[in-house]
Design a protein around this motif. Structure first.
Motif, PDB file in Angstrom:
ATOM      1  N   GLY A   7       6.495   1.407   2.334  1.00  0.00           N
ATOM      2  CA  GLY A   7       7.278   0.449   1.651  1.00  0.00           C
ATOM      3  C   GLY A   7       6.284  -0.103   0.669  1.00  0.00           C
ATOM      4  N   GLU A   8       4.949  -0.306   0.954  1.00  0.00           N
ATOM      5  CA  GLU A   8       4.132  -0.891  -0.323  1.00  0.00           C
ATOM      6  C   GLU A   8       4.001   0.124  -1.517  1.00  0.00           C
ATOM      7  OE1 GLU A   8       0.278  -2.967   1.791  1.00  0.00           O
ATOM      8  OE2 GLU A   8       0.893  -1.299   2.926  1.00  0.00           O
ATOM      9  N   HIS A  10       6.374   2.047  -2.510  1.00  0.00           N
ATOM     10  CA  HIS A  10       7.560   1.817  -3.086  1.00  0.00           C
ATOM     11  C   HIS A  10       7.567   0.384  -4.086  1.00  0.00           C
ATOM     12  CE1 HIS A  10      12.070   0.779  -3.061  1.00  0.00           C
ATOM     13  NE2 HIS A  10      12.064   1.916  -3.671  1.00  0.00           N
ATOM     14  N   PHE A  11       7.148  -0.385  -3.480  1.00  0.00           N
ATOM     15  CA  PHE A  11       6.852  -1.702  -4.082  1.00  0.00           C
ATOM     16  C   PHE A  11       6.179  -1.702  -5.360  1.00  0.00           C
ATOM     17  CE2 PHE A  11       5.306  -5.943  -4.696  1.00  0.00           C
ATOM     18  CZ  PHE A  11       6.548  -6.579  -4.800  1.00  0.00           C
ATOM     19  N   GLY A  14       7.741   0.374  -7.907  1.00  0.00           N
ATOM     20  CA  GLY A  14       8.985  -0.386  -8.619  1.00  0.00           C
ATOM     21  C   GLY A  14       8.639  -1.182  -9.544  1.00  0.00           C
ATOM     22  N   GLN A  18       9.464  -1.831 -13.452  1.00  0.00           N
ATOM     23  CA  GLN A  18      10.158  -2.976 -13.727  1.00  0.00           C
ATOM     24  C   GLN A  18       9.199  -3.850 -14.628  1.00  0.00           C
ATOM     25  OE1 GLN A  18      11.241  -4.556  -9.942  1.00  0.00           O
ATOM     26  NE2 GLN A  18      13.371  -4.047 -10.134  1.00  0.00           N
ATOM     27  N   ILE A  20       6.614  -5.298 -13.985  1.00  0.00           N
ATOM     28  CA  ILE A  20       5.611  -6.485 -13.624  1.00  0.00           C
ATOM     29  C   ILE A  20       5.047  -5.943 -12.439  1.00  0.00           C
ATOM     30  CG2 ILE A  20       7.882  -7.308 -12.439  1.00  0.00           C
ATOM     31  CD1 ILE A  20       6.725 -10.107 -12.535  1.00  0.00           C
TER      32      ILE A  20
ATOM     33  N   LEU B 249       6.965  -4.215   8.165  1.00  0.00           N
ATOM     34  CA  LEU B 249       7.169  -5.122   6.806  1.00  0.00           C
ATOM     35  C   LEU B 249       7.184  -3.916   5.781  1.00  0.00           C
ATOM     36  CD1 LEU B 249       4.743  -7.520   7.733  1.00  0.00           C
ATOM     37  CD2 LEU B 249       6.904  -7.837   7.873  1.00  0.00           C
ATOM     38  N   GLU B 250       8.207  -4.147   4.755  1.00  0.00           N
ATOM     39  CA  GLU B 250       8.344  -3.026   3.691  1.00  0.00           C
ATOM     40  C   GLU B 250       8.732  -4.142   2.568  1.00  0.00           C
ATOM     41  OE1 GLU B 250       9.832   1.034   5.437  1.00  0.00           O
ATOM     42  OE2 GLU B 250      11.207  -0.589   5.651  1.00  0.00           O
ATOM     43  N   ARG B 251       8.685  -3.480   1.588  1.00  0.00           N
ATOM     44  CA  ARG B 251       9.111  -4.197   0.236  1.00  0.00           C
ATOM     45  C   ARG B 251       8.282  -5.372   0.094  1.00  0.00           C
ATOM     46  NH1 ARG B 251      13.911  -3.046  -1.714  1.00  0.00           N
ATOM     47  NH2 ARG B 251      15.045  -1.135  -1.015  1.00  0.00           N
ATOM     48  N   GLY B 252       6.901  -5.213  -0.237  1.00  0.00           N
ATOM     49  CA  GLY B 252       6.141  -6.212  -0.480  1.00  0.00           C
ATOM     50  C   GLY B 252       4.656  -6.006  -0.493  1.00  0.00           C
ATOM     51  N   TYR B 308      13.972   6.484  -0.078  1.00  0.00           N
ATOM     52  CA  TYR B 308      13.064   6.322  -1.031  1.00  0.00           C
ATOM     53  C   TYR B 308      12.999   7.825  -2.098  1.00  0.00           C
ATOM     54  CZ  TYR B 308      10.635   2.610   1.287  1.00  0.00           C
ATOM     55  OH  TYR B 308      10.636   1.460   2.118  1.00  0.00           O
ATOM     56  N   GLU B 311      14.776   6.525  -5.407  1.00  0.00           N
ATOM     57  CA  GLU B 311      14.545   5.142  -5.144  1.00  0.00           C
ATOM     58  C   GLU B 311      14.901   4.420  -6.388  1.00  0.00           C
ATOM     59  OE1 GLU B 311      10.278   5.711  -5.054  1.00  0.00           O
ATOM     60  OE2 GLU B 311      10.158   5.897  -7.358  1.00  0.00           O
ATOM     61  N   ASN B 314      17.278   1.348  -5.456  1.00  0.00           N
ATOM     62  CA  ASN B 314      16.864   0.055  -4.646  1.00  0.00           C
ATOM     63  C   ASN B 314      15.611  -0.574  -4.880  1.00  0.00           C
ATOM     64  OD1 ASN B 314      15.057   2.001  -3.155  1.00  0.00           O
ATOM     65  ND2 ASN B 314      16.729   2.917  -2.305  1.00  0.00           N
ATOM     66  N   PHE B 315      15.281  -0.431  -5.926  1.00  0.00           N
ATOM     67  CA  PHE B 315      13.825  -1.413  -6.182  1.00  0.00           C
ATOM     68  C   PHE B 315      14.173  -2.857  -6.028  1.00  0.00           C
ATOM     69  CE2 PHE B 315      12.157   1.701  -9.486  1.00  0.00           C
ATOM     70  CZ  PHE B 315      11.305   2.651  -8.362  1.00  0.00           C
ATOM     71  N   THR B 316      13.260  -3.613  -5.738  1.00  0.00           N
ATOM     72  CA  THR B 316      13.432  -4.850  -5.466  1.00  0.00           C
ATOM     73  C   THR B 316      13.796  -5.652  -6.652  1.00  0.00           C
ATOM     74  OG1 THR B 316      11.329  -5.043  -4.052  1.00  0.00           O
ATOM     75  CG2 THR B 316      12.317  -7.012  -4.762  1.00  0.00           C
ATOM     76  N   PRO B 317      15.005  -6.297  -6.790  1.00  0.00           N
ATOM     77  CA  PRO B 317      15.580  -7.207  -7.940  1.00  0.00           C
ATOM     78  C   PRO B 317      14.368  -7.862  -8.486  1.00  0.00           C
ATOM     79  CG  PRO B 317      16.799  -7.763  -5.829  1.00  0.00           C
ATOM     80  CD  PRO B 317      15.522  -6.948  -5.312  1.00  0.00           C
ATOM     81  N   LEU B 318      14.389  -7.743  -9.989  1.00  0.00           N
ATOM     82  CA  LEU B 318      13.468  -8.347 -10.762  1.00  0.00           C
ATOM     83  C   LEU B 318      12.953  -9.654 -10.479  1.00  0.00           C
ATOM     84  CD1 LEU B 318      11.576  -7.412 -13.028  1.00  0.00           C
ATOM     85  CD2 LEU B 318      13.190  -8.351 -14.794  1.00  0.00           C
ATOM     86  N   ARG B 321      11.260 -10.065  -7.400  1.00  0.00           N
ATOM     87  CA  ARG B 321       9.766  -9.600  -7.513  1.00  0.00           C
ATOM     88  C   ARG B 321       8.969 -10.391  -8.297  1.00  0.00           C
ATOM     89  NH1 ARG B 321       7.642  -4.406  -7.472  1.00  0.00           N
ATOM     90  NH2 ARG B 321       9.449  -3.427  -7.164  1.00  0.00           N
ATOM     91  N   LYS B 322       9.547 -11.252  -9.253  1.00  0.00           N
ATOM     92  CA  LYS B 322       8.694 -12.208 -10.116  1.00  0.00           C
ATOM     93  C   LYS B 322       8.262 -13.439  -9.014  1.00  0.00           C
ATOM     94  CE  LYS B 322      10.145 -11.829 -14.717  1.00  0.00           C
ATOM     95  NZ  LYS B 322      11.189 -12.228 -15.776  1.00  0.00           N
TER      96      LYS B 322
END
Lengths: 286, 391
Positions: A7-8, A10-11, A14, A18, A20, B249-252, B308, B311, B314-318, B321-322
């Motif tokens: 997950g990290e 991928h983050f 991403g 993007q 940022i 925990l994912e996406r962060g 993934y 991928e 399905n990236f985190t929306p901008l 993410r900000k």
């Protein structure tokens, strides 16, 4: 180094896609740079450079020596890199040997030019005292105190700062009649000659992650790289050296693209470094 | 302040020093008295001790002992705990930290130390190993924590059956390097000092210790030592993840701060709906800032992994993410300045950066550090004034 979960990773990818990154930087932004000079009193010149959480100490030591027979009109410079186990537990013992050698070789390639000493960023002929008899040997040591990615760029910056801090003692040579005798040299304790660092390049590493490339990658971002190209660029925007790491191949057009980006970024970075050096010197004078 | 390597200009340095000085002057006298460095004498007021002692004994309705203690008050000796030493009849600190007193026990709680678990803490950890029937987690404790497979409930809350198949499929739940959120159930840390065993982490054992002390004489204490150790096991830490809110925990991103900056609160999970961000303040100083996930969505982990591969979609929306990066940088700034991390303060800092038009990346620059220190000094001064006004 701690691993990252899927997950990290991928983050991070991403974020780079993007524009940022995890600490809010854009792809072509450096982390905060801080510079200190004169951190080692015994050395002729020394510097501590921090680039985010990466910390490097570089020192320059000058010794009188004999020039090699092949190049009687040139001094000698050697570069060593050591990675401290405080930076990463895996550097303990011989663990850092491979990385240290790799970094030292890359630095030598970028700073010292070819075997003949031609094209060196450091002007070797300025190190000569008596042609064929006496010259200065410069020992440049880089120590990685804390490692959070982009070691090569930080090392090159630290060496550049350390060289600009370097004062080489003035030498008075008493002329002796006989040509084959050793000349008598008198090293001054008070007078120093400032080293000319205007032509010393900086190194910009472009790390390719996914379809994009970034500068000043942290170690987490480096774990996601496919390949990295290090370009050393001097003040005039000329390319002094080029190295590529990582297994993945690159399209030639991408490399040209990277070089022009590196050239652009390097001019900004040199500007930042110059102002930091000026600030550090002003502080040291206080 | 140790981590603060900023290139400040002259005015910024003056401003930061002024703000830090003000912050220091706002600290109540009692709190600053409790802070010690190495070789400081720790005052042990004998009378205070007795008074406190009686009140406690009454609670426990051990009247006889109270009387006997009261009589032989002169002979009362303080128990020197971790981080203290006896120098010519005075208790002297051997560590740098805050003096804590539990009845007769005096110890120094160090600030820059590893995390000390307590029962019921919510923590964030990283899986480092999969062992038979358990995951081992790195949680910034002196040992690795253990999460048993049986301490994980099935998605719909049913208790797990202990089958071999289940064990083989452990990697479908968590694999190495996964970041997960759990709570502690059995936190037993043992400190051996001067023949006494103190257990700070478990309420029960602190109580056991008090009981031992109420029958105050040294001999008895030593006798009871074995008993205290009896339920200590090996001092390892067990975790559980019984509810759906715990898990992967994912996406962060994961941030690591000194554990003393995170205070134990009722709430450690925070869903910041306005940003669409989840913020988990782990008691061990691991902080998770990530995209908001609906409870129960975690179940589809295996499908996620396949996702993934394609991928880019399905990236985190901008925008999210900000927000994540802004909050993460707010936490970085606050922890570098050594301010206790609360949700309110983190949000306030992030909002302040928005309102003063600071870019996400520039939050780590010197100017924002100084601003944050100044703002915090102002906030604390206002708080103190309000408190005084209320009185």
């Amino acid at each position: 180094m701690v691993g990252l979960s899927e997950g990290e990773k991928h983050f991070i990818r991403g974020g780079i896609a993007q524009d940022i990154r995890t600490d809010g930087r854009k792809r072509l932004q450096f982390r905060a740079l801080s510079v200190e000079t004169g951190v080692i009193p015994q050395a002729n010149g020394s510097a501590r450079v921090r680039l985010g959480a990466t910390e490097i100490i570089a020192s320059v030591k000058a010794e009188l020596g004999k020039p090699s027979i092949l190049h009687p009109d040139k001094g000698k410079v050697s570069i060593f890199v050591d990675c401290s186990p405080t930076a990463e537990p895996t550097f303990e013992g011989r663990g850092s040997e491979e990385l240290s050698t790799e970094l030292a070789v890359a630095l030598q390639r970028c700073l010292l030019g070819g075997k003949s000493g031609a094209g060196a960023a450091i002007d070797l002929s300025s190190l000569i005292v008596v042609d064929g008899k006496v010259c200065w040997d410069l020992y440049i040591d880089g120590l990685v105190v804390s490692s959070d990615g982009n070691l090569l760029d930080a090392l090159a910056a630290a060496i550049k700062v350390a060289l600009s801090d370097t004062g080489i003692p003035k030498v008075n040579v008493s002329l002796s009649a006989a040509n084959d005798e050793e000349p008598e040299v008198d090293v001054s304790d008070e007078e120093f000659l400032q080293f000319d660092t205007s032509s010393v390049p900086v190194i910009i590493t472009l790390t390719k992650v996914g379809r994009h490339y970034i500068v000043d990658a942290t170690s987490e971002e480096e774990s996601q790289m496919s390949s990295a190209v290090s370009v050393s660029v001097n003040r005039h925007g000329q390319i002094c050296g080029l190295t590529k790491r990582g297994g993945a191949g690159l399209d030639p057009s991408v490399i040209f693209d990277m070089i022009s980006v590196a050239k652009h970024v390097s001019q900004q970075f040199i500007g930042v470094l110059d102002s930091e050096i000026a600030a550090a010197e002003a502080e040291a004078d206080e | 302040m140790r981590d603060l390597n900023l290139s400040l200009n002259q005015t910024q340095r003056v401003r930061l020093e002024a703000a830090l000085h003000e912050l220091q002057s706002l600290v109540p006298a009692a709190a600053s008295a409790a802070a010690v460095t190495v070789a400081d004498t720790i005052p042990v007021n004998q009378e205070d001790n007795i008074l406190k002692y009686i009140s406690l004994s009454q609670e426990n309705t051990i009247q006889e002992d109270t009387i006997s203690l009261f009589v032989c008050a002169d002979e009362l000796v303080w128990c020197r705990g971790h981080g203290t030493s006896d120098q010519d009849g005075e208790v002297v600190a051997t560590l740098c930290g805050v003096v804590e007193r539990v009845n007769k026990l005096v110890y120094v709680r160090t600030l820059r130390a590893r995390y000390k678990p307590e029962v019921g803490d919510i923590i964030v950890g990283r899986v480092i190993e999969i062992a038979p029937k358990r995951w081992r987690l790195e949680i910034n404790f002196s040992q690795d924590a253990v999460l048993m497979l049986s301490s994980m409930n099935l998605p719909d809350g049913i208790q797990r059956r202990r089958t071999a198949v289940d064990e083989l499929n452990m990697r479908s739940i968590f694999v190495e390097n996964d970041v997960i959120c759990v709570s502690t159930i059995l936190a037993l840390s043992v400190e051996v000092d001067n023949c006494f065993i103190f257990c700070f982490s478990d309420f029960k054992s602190v109580f056991a210790y008090v009981v031992v002390l109420t029958h105050a004489d040294t001999l008895r204490v030593i006798n009871h030592q074995a008993e205290v150790r009896g339920f200590q096991h090996d001092g390892s830490l067990h975790l559980q993840a019984r509810s759906e809110k715990y898990g992967k925990l994912e996406r962060g991103q994961l941030l690591m701060v000194p554990p003393y900056l995170v205070k134990r609160k009722k709430q450690h999970f925070h869903n910041l709906a306005q940003y669409d961000v989840d913020l988990i303040l782990g008691c061990n100083g691991f902080i998770w800032v990530g995209e908001h996930v609906l409870v129960g969505e975690n179940v589809k982990t295996t499908e996620d992994r396949q996702k993934y591969s394609n991928e880019a979609e399905n990236f985190t929306p901008l925008e999210t993410r900000k927000h994540i990066c802004r909050l993460a940088n707010a936490i970085r700034v606050l922890s570098a300045l050594g301010f206790t991390l609360t949700v309110e303060l983190i949000i306030e800092t992030a909002e302040a950066s928005v309102s003063s038009n600071v870019e996400v990346n520039d939050m780590l620059g010197a100017e924002f550090y100084v601003q944050t220190a100044e703002r915090e000094a102002k906030r604390r001064a206002a708080l103190l004034r309000k408190k005084k006004g209320g009185r």
